[in-house]
Enzyme design. Structure first.
Site, PDB file in Angstrom:
ATOM      1  N   SER A  31      38.884  44.048  46.036  1.00 52.33           N
ATOM      2  CA  SER A  31      38.416  45.407  46.353  1.00 52.33           C
ATOM      3  C   SER A  31      38.705  45.760  47.813  1.00 52.33           C
ATOM      4  CB  SER A  31      36.943  45.596  45.998  1.00 52.33           C
ATOM      5  OG  SER A  31      36.090  44.698  46.658  1.00 52.33           O
ATOM      6  N   GLY A  32      38.711  44.786  48.697  1.00 55.56           N
ATOM      7  CA  GLY A  32      39.264  44.962  50.040  1.00 55.56           C
ATOM      8  C   GLY A  32      38.597  45.970  50.959  1.00 55.56           C
ATOM      9  N   GLY A  33      37.350  46.338  50.674  1.00 57.25           N
ATOM     10  CA  GLY A  33      36.685  47.313  51.546  1.00 57.25           C
ATOM     11  C   GLY A  33      36.548  48.678  50.895  1.00 57.25           C
TER      12      GLY A  33
ATOM     13  N   ARG B  67      26.942  39.112  55.555  1.00 56.25           N
ATOM     14  CA  ARG B  67      26.471  39.970  54.445  1.00 56.25           C
ATOM     15  C   ARG B  67      24.936  39.970  54.392  1.00 56.25           C
ATOM     16  NH1 ARG B  67      31.340  41.000  54.151  1.00 56.25           N
ATOM     17  NH2 ARG B  67      32.804  40.308  52.560  1.00 56.25           N
TER      18      ARG B  67
ATOM     19  N   ARG C  64      32.883  42.323  47.219  1.00 57.81           N
ATOM     20  CA  ARG C  64      31.954  43.382  47.628  1.00 57.81           C
ATOM     21  C   ARG C  64      31.742  44.430  46.548  1.00 57.81           C
ATOM     22  NH1 ARG C  64      35.244  44.132  53.082  1.00 57.81           N
ATOM     23  NH2 ARG C  64      36.750  43.122  51.713  1.00 57.81           N
TER      24      ARG C  64
ATOM     25  N   LYS D 273      46.436  38.088  42.758  1.00 60.81           N
ATOM     26  CA  LYS D 273      45.302  38.885  43.253  1.00 60.81           C
ATOM     27  C   LYS D 273      45.780  39.732  44.430  1.00 60.81           C
ATOM     28  CE  LYS D 273      40.601  38.488  45.047  1.00 60.81           C
ATOM     29  NZ  LYS D 273      39.298  37.902  44.829  1.00 60.81           N
TER      30      LYS D 273
ATOM     31  N   GLU E  78      46.632  35.030  46.235  1.00 57.34           N
ATOM     32  CA  GLU E  78      46.091  36.261  46.832  1.00 57.34           C
ATOM     33  C   GLU E  78      46.779  36.609  48.154  1.00 57.34           C
ATOM     34  OE1 GLU E  78      41.924  36.200  47.915  1.00 57.34           O
ATOM     35  OE2 GLU E  78      41.885  38.347  48.249  1.00 57.34           O
TER      36      GLU E  78
HETATM   37  P1  13P Z   1      36.586  41.813  48.154  1.00 54.88           P
HETATM   38  O1  13P Z   1      36.671  42.323  46.721  1.00 54.88           O
HETATM   39  O2  13P Z   1      35.238  42.037  48.780  1.00 54.88           O
HETATM   40  O3  13P Z   1      37.751  42.284  48.980  1.00 54.88           O
HETATM   41  O4  13P Z   1      36.695  40.234  48.074  1.00 54.88           O
HETATM   42  C1  13P Z   1      37.645  39.686  47.272  1.00 54.88           C
HETATM   43  C2  13P Z   1      38.101  38.412  47.822  1.00 54.88           C
HETATM   44  O5  13P Z   1      38.031  37.391  47.175  1.00 54.88           O
HETATM   45  C3  13P Z   1      38.690  38.395  49.175  1.00 54.88           C
HETATM   46  O6  13P Z   1      39.324  37.187  49.396  1.00 54.88           O
END
Ligand code: 13P
Length: 336
Positions: A258-260, A31, A289, A216, A174
């Protein structure tokens, strides 16, 4: 109401959500490289502390997920967990040790970190953590996710969650079904439903108190290289359908990754989900992100400009918080 349920609700109630700042050093380095800032301990701490001391921590953030390096750091006379607690949010910690190739597969992954976890959890509790995170990761293709990956990751997530509750902390569970591929949202819905159902089957088998868990998940999206895309309303509808059918009613809430997705997509979709939400689950954010991207970009231009960076972060957090209440609209994105 159990103590674990109280902690879970404190993190996700009243339009609050989670700041996922638990990037491993490897991921954080990627990042920072992307914005031309050197990834050293000081820079990682400075950026994160800038976020943790922002005004929106009091109003929009109920919990912060930390990485092992950060939970042990201090800024001035206070430890990072103290700084987070002072804002009214709860410190959390990522406790898995990452996803490795699953034996028996050449591609799919299993998340590791169960060995010695009980002892590590006790230490994290002493350092101030009150909740934790473990991420299982699944790919979609014509063969994946396989039964082996669905079962193995659900089993690990459940053993993790049981150990975490034994140490009086709330586990964030998650199971992330990745958006990579050209699959349709319908396939994402089917695979995500299968994954989540298996997770809860294993959580119940491991006697996890479901009132003290936060799920999550990913939202239900078309693959990122799919040629046609469903509407945002369809995303919200399919996501709600999946959760309503797969998550036991005892679970207090869902905090999406958010996953991208871009910041705006992640905000807009969460808003539509909340507008259409007829379930009893709280639906909020646990974004990495989608909460940090703009703030990181701004900060990278002048790492001394704390006030400016915080302004960018406060705006993003406020937008996410409004979306968690179904009160966001695109007009509000225009910053003064
Ligand atoms: P993102 O929201 O960037 O996908 O990250 C969340 C997260 O904790 C991934 O494990």
């Amino acid at each position: 109401m159990s103590e674990l349920n109280k902690i879970a609700l404190k993190i996700i109630l009243s339009g609050k959500g989670i700041l996922a700042a638990d990037e491993s050093t490897g991921t954080m380095t990627k990042r920072l490289d992307a914005v031309n800032v050197k990834s050293n301990e000081d820079n990682r701490l400075n950026f994160r502390n800038t976020l943790f001391t922002s005004e929106s921590m009091r109003t929009c953030i109920g919990g912060v997920i930390l990485y092992d390096e950060t939970i042990r750091q201090s800024f001035g006379s206070k430890t990072i967990p103290e700084i987070i607690s002072d804002s009214g949010a709860l410190p959390g910690i990522k406790v898995d040790t990452g996803a490795k190739v699953l034996a028996g597969s050449t591609y799919e992954k299993i998340t590791e970190g169960l060995d010695g976890l009980r002892e590590r959890l006790k230490e994290y509790y002493k350092l101030g953590a009150r909740f934790t995170k473990w991420r299982g990761v699944y790919s979609i293709s014509d063969k994946f996710p396989s039964k082996l990956s669905i079962y193995s990751n659900a089993h690990a997530l459940a053993r993790y969650a049981a150990l975490v509750q034994e140490c009086d902390m709330v586990p964030i569970v998650e199971p992330e079904v990745l958006m990579d591929g050209n699959h349709s949202a319908k396939v994402c819905y089917e695979k995500t439903s299968e994954v989540i159902k298996k997770c809860f089957e294993e959580l119940i088998l491991n006697k996890v108190d479901l009132t003290g868990v936060i799920l999550k998940p990913n939202m239900i999206l078309d693959g990122n290289s799919a040629t046609s895309k469903v509407s945002n309303d369809q995303i919200a509808k399919l996501t709600l359908k999946c959760l309503e059918e797969s998550v036991p009613k005892e679970v207090p809430g869902v905090a999406f990754l958010s996953g991208g997705q871009s910041e705006i997509e992640a905000t807009e979709n969460l808003n539509l989900i909340n507008k259409a939400n007829k379930t009893k689950f709280i639906m909020t954010y646990s974004y990495g992100r989608a909460l940090q991207q703009s703030a990181l970009k701004y900060w990278s231009k002048d790492i001394e400009d704390t006030t400016g960076t915080q302004k960018v972060f406060n705006h993003r957090a406020k937008m996410c918080s409004l979306a968690a209440q179904g009160k966001w609209s695109k007009d509000l994105e225009i910053q003064s």
